[in-house]
Scaffold this motif. Sequence first.
Motif, short mmCIF file in Angstrom:
data_model
loop_
_atom_site.label_atom_id
_atom_site.label_comp_id
_atom_site.label_asym_id
_atom_site.label_seq_id
_atom_site.Cartn_x
_atom_site.Cartn_y
_atom_site.Cartn_z
N ARG A 104 -18.26 -10.88 15.73
CA ARG A 104 -18.90 -10.59 17.22
C ARG A 104 -20.29 -10.07 17.50
O ARG A 104 -20.96 -10.59 18.21
CB ARG A 104 -17.91 -9.77 17.73
CG ARG A 104 -18.03 -9.24 19.12
CD ARG A 104 -17.05 -8.34 19.61
NE ARG A 104 -16.62 -7.32 18.81
CZ ARG A 104 -17.58 -6.17 18.71
NH1 ARG A 104 -18.53 -5.94 19.49
NH2 ARG A 104 -17.13 -5.12 17.94
N ILE A 105 -20.59 -9.07 16.45
CA ILE A 105 -21.97 -8.51 16.77
C ILE A 105 -23.19 -9.57 16.47
O ILE A 105 -23.93 -9.52 17.10
CB ILE A 105 -22.09 -7.20 15.91
CG1 ILE A 105 -21.12 -6.26 16.42
CG2 ILE A 105 -23.38 -6.79 15.71
CD1 ILE A 105 -20.79 -5.14 15.15
N LEU A 106 -22.99 -10.38 15.34
CA LEU A 106 -24.02 -11.27 15.02
C LEU A 106 -23.77 -12.59 15.75
O LEU A 106 -24.62 -13.64 15.40
CB LEU A 106 -23.85 -11.41 13.33
CG LEU A 106 -24.15 -10.22 12.57
CD1 LEU A 106 -24.18 -10.48 10.98
CD2 LEU A 106 -25.60 -9.81 12.77
N GLY A 107 -22.95 -12.76 16.43
CA GLY A 107 -22.79 -14.06 17.25
C GLY A 107 -22.14 -15.20 16.72
O GLY A 107 -22.45 -16.25 17.01
N ALA A 108 -21.48 -15.11 15.62
CA ALA A 108 -21.01 -15.99 14.82
C ALA A 108 -19.48 -16.40 15.00
O ALA A 108 -18.90 -15.61 16.04
CB ALA A 108 -20.81 -15.67 13.04
N ALA A 109 -19.05 -17.61 14.91
CA ALA A 109 -17.78 -18.04 15.30
C ALA A 109 -16.81 -17.09 14.51
O ALA A 109 -16.76 -16.78 13.39
CB ALA A 109 -17.45 -19.57 14.73
N PRO A 110 -15.68 -16.64 15.48
CA PRO A 110 -14.73 -15.81 15.13
C PRO A 110 -13.64 -16.50 13.93
O PRO A 110 -13.70 -17.89 13.74
CB PRO A 110 -13.73 -15.53 16.15
CG PRO A 110 -14.09 -16.64 17.13
CD PRO A 110 -15.47 -17.23 16.83
#
Length: 800
Positions: A417-423
């Motif tokens: 979430r913090i780095l904007g990657a896919a969950p």
Amino acid sequence: MASEAETGKSVRGSDLLASLIDLEGERLDVAVRGLSPDQMGSALQEAARAQREQAVLLEAAESLGSQLELVPLIEKILQRTTSLLQADRASLFLVDREKGELWSKVAQGVDTEEIRFPLNQGIAGHVASTGESLNIADVYEHPLFNPEFDQKTGYRTRSMLCVPVRSKEGDVVGVVSVINRKQGTFTDDDQAALQRFGVMLGVALQNAVLYEQVRAKQQEVSTLLEVSSALSRTLDLATLIQTVMRKASEIIGAERSSLFLIDRASGELWSKVAQGMDTAEIRFPLKQGIAGHVATTGETLNIADAYAHPLFNQEVDQKTGYRTRTILCMPIRNTTGQVLGVTQVINKRAGRFTEADEHLLGAISAQAAVAIDNAQLYERVRGMKAYLENILQSLSNGVLTVDGGGKLTSANTASSRILGAAPSATVEDNTLVGRPAADVLGAASGELLDALAQVQRTGSAFLGYDLPCRNDQGKDLTVNANVVPLRDASGDGQGLVLVMEDITREKRVKSSLSRYMSREVADRLLHEDAELALGGVRQEASILFSDIRSYTTLTEGADAHDIVEMLNEYFSYMVDVIFKYGGILDKFIGDAIMAVFGAPFARPDTDPVNAVATALEMQAQLAAYNQQRKQRGQKAIDTGLGISTGLVICGNIGSEKRMEYTAIGDAVNLASRLEGATKQYGAHIMISEYTLAKIGRRFVSRELDRIRVKGKQMPVRIYEVLAEAGPPLKPEMARLLDVHDRALIQYKERNWKEALALFRAGQEAFPLDMTFDLYARRCQYFMETPPAPDWDGVYDMKDK
């Protein structure tokens, strides 16, 4: 013995035939011509009998010599015996010296697959013990004959010829008997023929028994190799238990089997699988029943008649409709000798479980113990791994691990979430895993990448605040970062751990007080001039607890969204009724509801009445809601409600930073216990005597019991509320109350027999009413185990 006429005729025929056999040529011709017609007939009959006997013996010798399997051999013996002696039936029993028994797997005219009885019992036992033959013309006149067998089978035994079968050493190895000669009774010639036949049988039987023993040993070795191979193919505990049970049933010839493991933390025996049971998991106290006895004592139990054993609980059979006959139960021990659990096989298809079965099950259990030990270790390791992973996934801070080569080895949900990657669902499945840390963090924050390099170089931890970061979605963030070296148990470096805290995300609290507490409490909090403070006041209130029955079963396999939707619909119906009667919603506890009548403003005269009226209308609303669910093809919901009245503390409970307006006290605890007790009595609404004293005759109720709830010494009377008072009772309800009241009076006066009759009458008239069944079982128990003279009629509730 045979009649004198028959015996004499047989002897004359034998003598004539013997004298003719020695003659030849003209002398034989002269002798034959000199015979009278009676003599000639007698000689011919004897010649025919001798020829028939010789043919049967020759045929038997040929067929028995080629047969090594015991059961087919015995079947052939019995066929030849009945043919030889023109008898209705025959039986062959073998001697088991170790157990002091006679036994057979085959007996003509008997349905059972195996017969066993003491070596010295009956006619066959006498012949086996003494070695003497018995030729009995009328068995009902013989003192050794037991007529009960005829009474059970409907067969009428008249005459019997029984001779021993001896080995080549002369030892009695069995007994062959023939029953009911088709013409007359058995003669001395019959006895002599059967004795000659018995000599032939001895060697054949010895060979067959030896062959069976060798084959059994070979099968045992083959079976154990097969079990070992099957157990080595899995580490999953549930699959392992299924494999052990299936193999145990197949090998030992049992109808069912079960394997229970010891849970020492809870003091229980448990199993995820049990043949013949439709539940997913079984748990019961460690010391309960046959399996509990074996688990705690470590001794093997081989039970020939389960219903005659004091540890056997017949209620399981009564619930399932299955009839348990024989049980073999033995402990499973690990390499240190500690009992891990028990293996249990039920209902051997052929007779009872033998010592060979005990030996075989013991060998299977020994192999299973190693596999179970390994599987439990695997389960613990996997459980710990999942536990640690869940902790990482639950953290609001991002956690990344980096190996010595600079690649990401794990990343939790917060880091994505913090780095904007896919969950991702798991730490390992995260899309960041496997990527170089320089690629992931370099684009996000040069300072984070420098921190990793610094810790890698120095081996000292790094702590940084307010570090600028831009994630893959182009969103600017500010993070606090903590980087520490990752080391194994010996202190060797395994990489780095990076913990990131997103301090830029705004946390907004959007809620209305009325959504989380009652409107009265909210109004009081909003209009009070004084600052909120911890504390409360003592006042009388009526507490209502409601809970969905079998909630786990109801929601099993359901989608989480559907469960939440169902609860929201259900709570909407129930909460509206609570508010209608002036109650406050204290809290939701999962699928349970706690409501308070009398807080924050006490109304002693109306609060108990409103609480009971609420319970009745909640049941009515539930019926309407269930009708909707039925139309939608959904399962109906059932609930139990408990109500008690008394002094409670109402006020703000908690801490200065987080408080909650609620009620605490004995009345709250008792209401909760009563709700739980509704399941045991089959009641929907249960109230205490304290509530009954307040509501008077406003409602139709019946006394259920006088109980002592868990954690309390003072007993309390409990009542079931059935309807509002006023309209005339329906005849069926009036009859129920009449039978119940009369039965309860007899029960209190310790008239167990009269009470039992009334409760059983109630069971017949009202089969869905669990209270009649509960008291009927209590009466039966007290008839067998009367209570102490100072018995006060109080029932101790073991559960909450």
